[in-house]
Design a protein around this motif. Structure first.
Motif, mmCIF file in Angstrom:
data_model
loop_
_atom_site.group_PDB
_atom_site.id
_atom_site.type_symbol
_atom_site.label_atom_id
_atom_site.label_comp_id
_atom_site.label_asym_id
_atom_site.label_seq_id
_atom_site.Cartn_x
_atom_site.Cartn_y
_atom_site.Cartn_z
ATOM 1 N N ARG A 42 0.845 -1.192 0.000
ATOM 2 C CA ARG A 42 0.000 0.000 0.000
ATOM 3 C C ARG A 42 0.879 1.241 0.000
ATOM 4 N NH1 ARG A 42 -3.912 0.366 4.795
ATOM 5 N NH2 ARG A 42 -1.967 -0.011 5.942
ATOM 6 N N ARG A 43 0.459 2.232 -0.741
ATOM 7 C CA ARG A 43 1.096 3.546 -0.736
ATOM 8 C C ARG A 43 0.451 4.355 0.383
ATOM 9 N NH1 ARG A 43 5.543 6.569 -2.197
ATOM 10 N NH2 ARG A 43 4.944 8.732 -2.657
ATOM 11 N N ILE A 44 1.218 4.674 1.432
ATOM 12 C CA ILE A 44 0.679 5.319 2.629
ATOM 13 C C ILE A 44 1.273 6.716 2.778
ATOM 14 C CG2 ILE A 44 0.587 5.223 5.156
ATOM 15 C CD1 ILE A 44 0.497 2.224 4.967
ATOM 16 N N GLU A 45 0.409 7.669 3.065
ATOM 17 C CA GLU A 45 0.838 9.024 3.422
ATOM 18 C C GLU A 45 0.560 9.217 4.906
ATOM 19 O OE1 GLU A 45 0.057 12.252 0.358
ATOM 20 O OE2 GLU A 45 -1.434 10.742 -0.211
ATOM 21 N N ARG A 46 1.567 9.710 5.638
ATOM 22 C CA ARG A 46 1.436 9.868 7.078
ATOM 23 C C ARG A 46 1.883 11.253 7.508
ATOM 24 N NH1 ARG A 46 4.888 7.666 9.830
ATOM 25 N NH2 ARG A 46 6.305 6.737 8.310
ATOM 26 N N LEU A 47 1.295 11.708 8.592
ATOM 27 C CA LEU A 47 1.782 12.884 9.308
ATOM 28 C C LEU A 47 2.278 12.347 10.652
ATOM 29 C CD1 LEU A 47 1.874 15.939 8.680
ATOM 30 C CD2 LEU A 47 -0.048 16.203 10.238
ATOM 31 N N GLY A 48 3.576 12.084 10.713
ATOM 32 C CA GLY A 48 4.083 11.362 11.868
ATOM 33 C C GLY A 48 3.456 9.985 11.891
ATOM 34 N N ALA A 49 2.779 9.646 13.000
ATOM 35 C CA ALA A 49 2.134 8.344 13.124
ATOM 36 C C ALA A 49 0.705 8.356 12.611
ATOM 37 C CB ALA A 49 2.154 7.902 14.589
ATOM 38 N N ILE A 50 0.203 9.511 12.196
ATOM 39 C CA ILE A 50 -1.191 9.629 11.750
ATOM 40 C C ILE A 50 -1.281 9.281 10.270
ATOM 41 C CG2 ILE A 50 -3.147 11.173 11.473
ATOM 42 C CD1 ILE A 50 -1.979 12.853 13.762
ATOM 43 N N GLU A 51 -2.064 8.249 9.948
ATOM 44 C CA GLU A 51 -2.223 7.839 8.556
ATOM 45 C C GLU A 51 -3.237 8.733 7.868
ATOM 46 O OE1 GLU A 51 -4.119 3.976 6.534
ATOM 47 O OE2 GLU A 51 -2.224 3.533 7.598
ATOM 48 N N LEU A 52 -2.794 9.340 6.773
ATOM 49 C CA LEU A 52 -3.669 10.232 6.019
ATOM 50 C C LEU A 52 -4.401 9.497 4.905
ATOM 51 C CD1 LEU A 52 -1.179 13.234 5.669
ATOM 52 C CD2 LEU A 52 -3.027 12.986 7.347
ATOM 53 N N SER A 53 -3.715 8.574 4.217
ATOM 54 C CA SER A 53 -4.339 7.819 3.125
ATOM 55 C C SER A 53 -3.548 6.539 2.907
ATOM 56 C CB SER A 53 -4.370 8.646 1.829
ATOM 57 O OG SER A 53 -3.053 8.883 1.355
ATOM 58 N N ALA A 54 -4.222 5.550 2.296
ATOM 59 C CA ALA A 54 -3.572 4.274 1.983
ATOM 60 C C ALA A 54 -4.169 3.744 0.676
ATOM 61 C CB ALA A 54 -3.782 3.276 3.106
ATOM 62 N N THR A 55 -3.312 3.545 -0.335
ATOM 63 C CA THR A 55 -3.758 3.107 -1.660
ATOM 64 C C THR A 55 -3.034 1.826 -2.044
ATOM 65 O OG1 THR A 55 -4.026 5.423 -2.289
ATOM 66 C CG2 THR A 55 -4.020 3.782 -4.065
ATOM 67 N N PRO A 56 -3.766 0.739 -2.413
ATOM 68 C CA PRO A 56 -3.097 -0.505 -2.835
ATOM 69 C C PRO A 56 -2.252 -0.267 -4.090
ATOM 70 C CG PRO A 56 -5.420 -0.886 -2.368
ATOM 71 C CD PRO A 56 -5.230 0.605 -2.388
ATOM 72 N N VAL A 57 -1.045 -0.851 -4.121
ATOM 73 C CA VAL A 57 -0.142 -0.762 -5.270
ATOM 74 C C VAL A 57 0.519 -2.116 -5.472
ATOM 75 C CG1 VAL A 57 0.309 1.714 -4.986
ATOM 76 C CG2 VAL A 57 1.755 0.046 -3.818
ATOM 77 N N LYS A 58 1.200 -2.249 -6.605
ATOM 78 C CA LYS A 58 1.928 -3.480 -6.888
ATOM 79 C C LYS A 58 3.225 -3.489 -6.091
ATOM 80 C CE LYS A 58 3.866 -6.224 -10.664
ATOM 81 N NZ LYS A 58 4.112 -6.290 -12.138
#
Length: 868
Positions: free
Chosen positions: A629-645
């Motif tokens: 998953r492609r994850i964007e975080r602000l520190g430990a806070i997950e902003l988004s998660a997108t499945p990827v290869k």
């Protein structure tokens, strides 16, 4: 230059005895106190409370030393102002002329000031700005026994400065001092004063139950303290009472109870008490004989101050001490039992004028269990400011300085990490240009960052206003900082408006920019800024790691960017907001409670905490399949998660992580070939060391990518762990050219006299001693050769391997394969053990040979009839 009349100043004070001692020191009678002809003195001065050392020593030094300012430090603003006012009065000079003071937000000094009383924080900032202390001839460190963090830092920096300036006089003073220790630190002799102290009667009067709970002092304990005060005033007919409570809110709550109950003038004395009220409490009264007074105080009255008229002390035996939670990174104050030393100091306040009474709100047994001393703040406080100050001095983490106690490693490392987040330290621990800017602002690194960077977003004065509010012991009912600041704005107390103006001025001096007319409160060049936005902006900049997001499905549970979970109290007015900028977190038992916060929006959070933004691809393996998953975080806070290869290399690392978590042995299951090869390599490493590899499971798991990357990739692609040839992968660790002797040094099989080749059973590598820890004496577990006894007839001695270094442990078996004997010395067994084995088994296995002389008998695989 003002001349101080020492006879008048020291009249009636026991500390007058210090004057001839200082003169003798200056004359050079004790060579250790002088540094050549420069006149710089070094001394440690001890004197009981109330003897007048703070009043006598500074003017005595002024009479001995050449022109130059004498700086006298005090741990608290109140004490600095009171000491300056007292000395000015005795000197017959106007305050601010020959004698003055400088504390945060207030100063009474002039060019003619010879003796200046300052708080340790003020001197610390001054030394960082001017390490040479131009124009200063002496530093007197008063009340050093209190071991405040700033006091310890100032002491170390002053000793360092005195090492570079031989003409700088340095003295440390205290009523309760580890004199020898400080004499070694300062580098001078000990001067002391004996004084007759009035007797103080001590009574212990414990209250019902525990004095505190998760919220602080209990209501029952407050009532008990009120009872003690009322009873003491009724039974002791003369003198005022001084009552010690731990926190400001406890002081105010007890004072409120007493005002409706006793006939006395009830006053409060805390660090937040207005200066005019403080002065009134500390000034002798004309009506002392007709009006009794009760002063309810925090520990500010414990030492350094004299509250006139006191003959009664009622002590809660509680204190507020700094507490830093290293696990969660929260700093704050905790209410705990006071130390014996603190209780002794407090009780002594009752004996300044004559015989007195001290009542302690605990039992004698509880008093006996108190710690002897209050721990130095350097061991318990947040070290963020200290680490930055030391870095700006050029001594990261205090290296090379004579600190009274070294910085604790873990809190210091966490402080450095915070400072790197704020841009104040580089990776080596040295102060950056931004760090030096922050250190010049007397508000702590976090608040300084909120002030400095906040000005660019919300305007200079607005940033200063919010920082002044947050630094003013702001109380936030319902955890709502915005509401608290709005209320403070409406009240506009003098201390708040003065602090706002001071911070605005400091900010302009620090940045070198004119604040201009477009920075009115809540206004920037681009237009007005709402108060809630201004407050949230400053908090988020000061505490980016405390930006918090509401957990899904909850109204009050938040995850902070630092990774810690925290909860809003039930009465919080800001419940339900998705994002918060958190200014204060405290611990209530094992829970982290948000005590002060302001609502925030996501866009602002991402903007102000951009250094915490991370975008990464996270690849996981669950034992069967791979996911990414492609994850964007602000520190430990997950902003988004997108499945990827999944990337192949990332997939291999995910499998490696899975193996490390589960354990290699559990993942691959039973694998005899792998176990045998690992055992052979493990024995060679235990005997010879490098280049034979360490194949203990811990070592194999730590280096998975180096020896089985292809196998990990195949597992990531879907192959079963039990279907992979791990033995061949392990064989890749064989070192060359040494691998050419592998079968010779650690043979898989051994030929026995019967002609059979029997497999050796090698111990697990973990069964050997740790050669890396003890190369010379590591214990070696022997390999085992399990073979039928009859096949060994004629064998003179046990086999050895590893170039003759390791004897094989023989398990001699019966014809049925049952163990008959275990030996590593076959020759000895034939002589001593075999006759007993023969006698016991020849009748049981009559078809098999049991010769009297096994050394001359032919070895046999089968029965006597088979002839094999």
């Amino acid at each position: 230059m003002h001349s101080f009349d020492l006879d008048t100043i020291a009249a009636g004070l026991p500390a007058a005895a210090l004057i001839p001692q200082l003169h003798e020191l200056h004359s050079g009678a004790d060579g250790s106190a002088l540094d050549g002809a420069s006149g710089g003195l070094r001394a440690v001065i001890t004197a009981p409370p109330g003897t007048g050392k703070t009043t006598v020593v500074p003017p005595a030094l002024a009479s001995l030393l050449p022109a130059g300012r004498i700086i006298v430090t005090q741990p608290r603003r109140m004490a600095a102002r009171a000491a300056a006012r007292r000395l000015a009065q005795l000197s017959g000079a106007r305050l601010g002329e020959a004698v003055g003071y400088t504390v945060r937000g207030d100063a009474q000094v002039s060019r003619s000031t010879r003796i200046e009383f300052v708080t340790t924080g003020v001197l610390l900032r001054r030394m960082l700005a001017d390490p040479g202390l131009d124009g200063v001839t002496a530093i007197v460190l008063d009340e050093v026994h209190e071991r405040h963090l700033d006091s310890d830092l100032v002491a170390a920096l002053a000793v360092d400065a005195a090492g570079l300036r031989a003409d700088l006089t340095l003295a440390a003073m205290s009523a309760t001092l580890e004199a020898e220790r400080w004499a070694e630190l300062i580098g001078g002799p000990i001067l002391d004063v004996a004084a007759a102290l009035h007797p103080v009667e001590i009574r212990c009067r414990p209250g019902p139950g525990r004095p505190t709970d998760a919220r602080g002092v209990t209501g029952d304990f407050l009532s008990h303290m009120a009872d003690l005060v009322a009873s003491a005033l009724a039974t002791e007919t003369t003198g005022d009472a001084l009552v010690f409570m731990p926190a400001i809110r406890d002081v105010e709550a007890l004072a409120a109870q007493l005002r409706g109950r006793i006939e006395a003038d009830v006053r409060v004395l805390t660090g937040s008490t207005p200066a005019r009220e403080q002065d009134a409490i500390l000034t002798p009264r004309a009506d002392a004989d007709t009006t009794r007074r009760v002063v309810v105080a925090t520990s500010v009255a414990e030492s350094a101050l004299t509250v006139p008229g006191v003959r009664i002390v009622v002590d809660s035996c509680l204190a507020r001490v700094p507490h830093f939670d290293t696990g969660r990174g929260f700093a704050g104050l905790a209410t705990v039992r006071a130390s014996k030393a603190a209780c002794t100091q407090r009780a002594g306040r009752a004996g300044r004028l004559g015989p007195g009474l001290a009542i302690r709100a605990l039992s004698e047994a509880d008093y006996a269990a108190l710690p002897a001393h209050t721990p130095p703040e350097i061991r318990t406080a947040d070290l963020t400011s200290a680490v930055l100050d030391l870095a700006c001095w050029g001594a990261p983490f205090g290296r090379g300085l004579r600190l009274p106690d070294p910085l604790p490693e873990l809190p210091a490392a966490q402080a450095a990490e915070t400072l790197r987040l704020l841009g104040a330290l580089d990776d080596t621990g040295a102060a950056t240009a931004r760090g030096r800017q922050l250190a010049r602002i007397p508000a702590g690194p976090r608040m300084a960052r909120g002030l400095l960077d906040g000005a660019a977003f919300i305007g200079t004065t607005a940033a200063a206003e919010v920082v002044a509010a947050l630094a003013s012991d702001l109380r936030c009912p319902g955890a709502d900082v915005v509401a608290a600041v709005r209320q403070l704005r409406r009240a506009a107390p003098r201390t708040y408006t003065r602090e706002t103006a001071r911070l605005t001025r400091i900010l302009a001096e620090t940045t070198g920019e004119d604040t201009g007319e477009d920075t009115a409160v809540g206004t920037t060049a681009s237009g007005p800024v709402p108060l809630d936005e201004a407050v949230a902006t400053v908090i988020a900049l000061a505490y980016p790691d405390r930006i918090a997001r509401l957990r899904p499905g909850s109204e009050d549970e938040y995850l902070l960017a630092s990774g810690t979970g925290a909860t809003l109290p039930r009465e919080a007015q800001i419940r339900g907001h998705e994002w918060l900028a958190v200014a204060e977190v405290s611990l209530a038992g094992q829970r982290a409670l948000i005590r002060a916060a302001a609502p925030l929006d996501r866009e602002t959070a991402e903007l102000l905490a951009a250094d915490l933004y991370v975008a990464q691809t996270v690849t996981r393996f669950d034992g069967r399949k791979l996911s990414a998953r492609r994850i964007e975080r602000l520190g430990a806070i997950e902003l988004s998660a997108t499945p990827v290869k999944a990337d192949p290399d990332a997939g291999a690392e995910a499998v490696a992580a899975f193996i490390r978590e589960r354990g290699f042995r559990e993942v691959i299951g039973e694998n005899p070939g792998f176990a045998q090869l690992r055992g052979r390599l493990g024995l060679l490493h235990a005997v010879f060391g490098a280049p034979w590899p360490d194949v203990r499971f811990a070592a194999l798991e730590s280096g998975l990518a180096e020896w089985c990357h292809g196998e990990l990739t195949r597992m990531a692609a879907g192959a079963s762990a039990t279907g992979i040839d791990w033995t061949s992968a392990l064989r890749s660790l064989l070192p060359w050219p040494e691998a050419g002797r592998f079968d010779e040094l650690a043979p898989e099989r051994v030929e026995v006299p019967s002609g059979s080749t029997v497999r050796l059973r090698y111990p697990a590598p973990e069964d050997h001693g740790d050669r890396d820890a003890d190369p010379a004496g590591a214990e070696i577990a022997a390999p085992v050769l399990a073979v039928k006894l009859q096949e060994c007839f004629g064998w003179q001695a046990s086999p050895v391997i590893c170039d003759g270094r390791v004897p094989v442990l023989m398990h001699l078996l019966s014809p049925a394969g049952r163990p008959l004997a275990v030996t590593a010395d076959l020759a000895s067994f034939w002589q001593q053990g075999y006759p007993g084995v023969r006698a016991e088994n020849r009748g049981r296995y009559i078809k098999h040979p049991w010769p009297e002389d096994p050394l001359t008998a032919p070895p046999a695989r089968g029965t006597k009839r088979s002839g094999r």
